[in-house]
Design a protein around this motif. Structure first.
Motif, PDB file in Angstrom:
ATOM      1  N   ALA A 188      65.525  30.003-113.049  1.00 17.81           N
ATOM      2  CA  ALA A 188      65.886  29.043-114.183  1.00 17.81           C
ATOM      3  C   ALA A 188      66.290  29.883-115.347  1.00 17.81           C
ATOM      4  O   ALA A 188      65.793  31.117-115.419  1.00 17.81           O
ATOM      5  N   TRP A 189      66.812  29.433-116.461  1.00 19.91           N
ATOM      6  CA  TRP A 189      67.119  30.068-117.636  1.00 19.91           C
ATOM      7  C   TRP A 189      65.915  30.668-118.228  1.00 19.91           C
ATOM      8  O   TRP A 189      64.702  30.165-118.175  1.00 19.91           O
ATOM      9  N   ALA A 190      66.040  31.811-118.275  1.00 19.28           N
ATOM     10  CA  ALA A 190      64.924  32.840-119.149  1.00 19.28           C
ATOM     11  C   ALA A 190      64.573  32.401-120.474  1.00 19.28           C
ATOM     12  O   ALA A 190      65.014  33.367-121.449  1.00 19.28           O
ATOM     13  N   ASP A 191      63.924  31.162-120.750  1.00 15.59           N
ATOM     14  CA  ASP A 191      63.646  30.959-122.060  1.00 15.59           C
ATOM     15  C   ASP A 191      62.230  30.274-122.353  1.00 15.59           C
ATOM     16  O   ASP A 191      61.743  30.058-121.255  1.00 15.59           O
ATOM     17  N   SER A 192      61.845  30.249-123.382  1.00 21.03           N
ATOM     18  CA  SER A 192      60.400  29.679-123.780  1.00 21.03           C
ATOM     19  C   SER A 192      60.293  28.332-123.125  1.00 21.03           C
ATOM     20  O   SER A 192      59.083  27.898-122.868  1.00 21.03           O
ATOM     21  N   GLY A 193      61.459  27.458-122.903  1.00 17.69           N
ATOM     22  CA  GLY A 193      61.022  26.158-122.377  1.00 17.69           C
ATOM     23  C   GLY A 193      61.118  25.919-120.896  1.00 17.69           C
ATOM     24  O   GLY A 193      61.129  24.662-120.486  1.00 17.69           O
ATOM     25  N   ALA A 194      61.590  26.838-120.173  1.00 17.30           N
ATOM     26  CA  ALA A 194      61.669  26.984-118.817  1.00 17.30           C
ATOM     27  C   ALA A 194      60.595  26.038-118.120  1.00 17.30           C
ATOM     28  O   ALA A 194      60.729  25.254-117.284  1.00 17.30           O
ATOM     29  N   VAL A 195      59.300  26.668-118.345  1.00 18.14           N
ATOM     30  CA  VAL A 195      58.175  26.062-117.876  1.00 18.14           C
ATOM     31  C   VAL A 195      57.865  24.642-118.036  1.00 18.14           C
ATOM     32  O   VAL A 195      57.414  23.792-117.185  1.00 18.14           O
ATOM     33  N   LEU A 196      57.981  24.128-119.245  1.00 16.80           N
ATOM     34  CA  LEU A 196      57.982  22.827-119.817  1.00 16.80           C
ATOM     35  C   LEU A 196      59.015  21.903-118.812  1.00 16.80           C
ATOM     36  O   LEU A 196      58.738  20.897-118.477  1.00 16.80           O
ATOM     37  N   ARG A 197      60.442  22.655-118.838  1.00 16.88           N
ATOM     38  CA  ARG A 197      61.321  21.724-118.251  1.00 16.88           C
ATOM     39  C   ARG A 197      60.806  21.684-116.618  1.00 16.88           C
ATOM     40  O   ARG A 197      61.119  20.498-115.975  1.00 16.88           O
ATOM     41  N   PHE A 198      60.456  22.863-115.993  1.00 16.88           N
ATOM     42  CA  PHE A 198      59.850  22.438-114.739  1.00 16.88           C
ATOM     43  C   PHE A 198      59.010  21.544-114.432  1.00 16.88           C
ATOM     44  O   PHE A 198      58.898  20.580-113.520  1.00 16.88           O
TER      45      PHE A 198
END
Length: 204
Positions: free
Chosen positions: A36-46
């Motif tokens: 996934a895109w390497a940004d701070s929101g990736a885990v929350l998106r997941f």
């Protein structure tokens, strides 16, 4: 497709309600299937997408209690109604679908002349979930007693040739009891062994 590296990966059919739900966390998912895109929101998106997938599958199976108990991301309140769950799924999926657009492109003998656009693992998974919801097919639980996975189409290891000479796995959505051909074979073997034990006992 990653436009920077030119790399792409094929996600299995129903990835969003199988591998995505099986993954313990985003890192585990990325190790197996891409990034996934390497940004701070990736885990929350997941977390939001996994909640949406769990909600949809439970609702498609007619299990309202499970739909309402789909674990949601930290800091968000649990669903209090099926309608709220549906709203969350809509918003989570639509947020990921912004990466896609329908358009005409010019194609020559070497392929599309327009640069490829980039989408990540979660965006493609969201597209899968949107298509599953649009298909309107019934979900069911695998009849293998050690599995019980929710699914729509049975996966098969059989291969068929497409009109381009490529090989693709077959999938079935009607008249199936098992999530995969392997699950069907395992259950049939289990039942065969039971019958043999019963026959042996009767003859003793």
């Amino acid at each position: 497709m990653d436009a920077d590296t030119g790399t792409s990966a094929h996600l299995p059919e129903e990835f969003v309600i199988r591998e995505l739900l099986d993954a313990s966390d985003l890192d585990a998912l990325e190790r197996e299937h891409g990034a996934a895109w390497a940004d701070s929101g990736a885990v929350l998106r997941f977390r939001h997408l996994r909640t949406a997938a769990r909600y949809w599958l439970a609702a498609a199976l007619g299990d309202e209690r499970a739909a309402l108990s789909a674990p949601i991301a930290d800091g968000w309140e649990a669903f209090t109604s099926v309608e709220w769950g549906a709203v969350h799924m809509r918003d989570a999926v639509n947020s990921e679908l912004k990466a896609f657009s329908m358009r005409l492109v010019e194609v020559d003998g070497h392929g599309a002349l327009e640069p490829q656009f980039s989408v990540d693992l979660l965006q493609v998974a969201a597209l899968q979930l949107a298509l599953l919801a649009a298909d309107g097919l019934n979900a069911r639980r695998c009849a293998n007693e050690t599995c019980g996975r929710g699914f729509v189409r049975q996966r098969s290891t059989r291969r068929k040739t497409t009109n381009r000479g490529e090989y693709a796995g077959t999938a079935h959505a009607v008249g199936v009891r098992y999530c995969s051909a392997e699950c069907g074979k395992a259950q049939q073997a289990r039942e065969h062994r039971r019958r043999k034990r019963v026959e042996k006992g009767d003859s003793a």
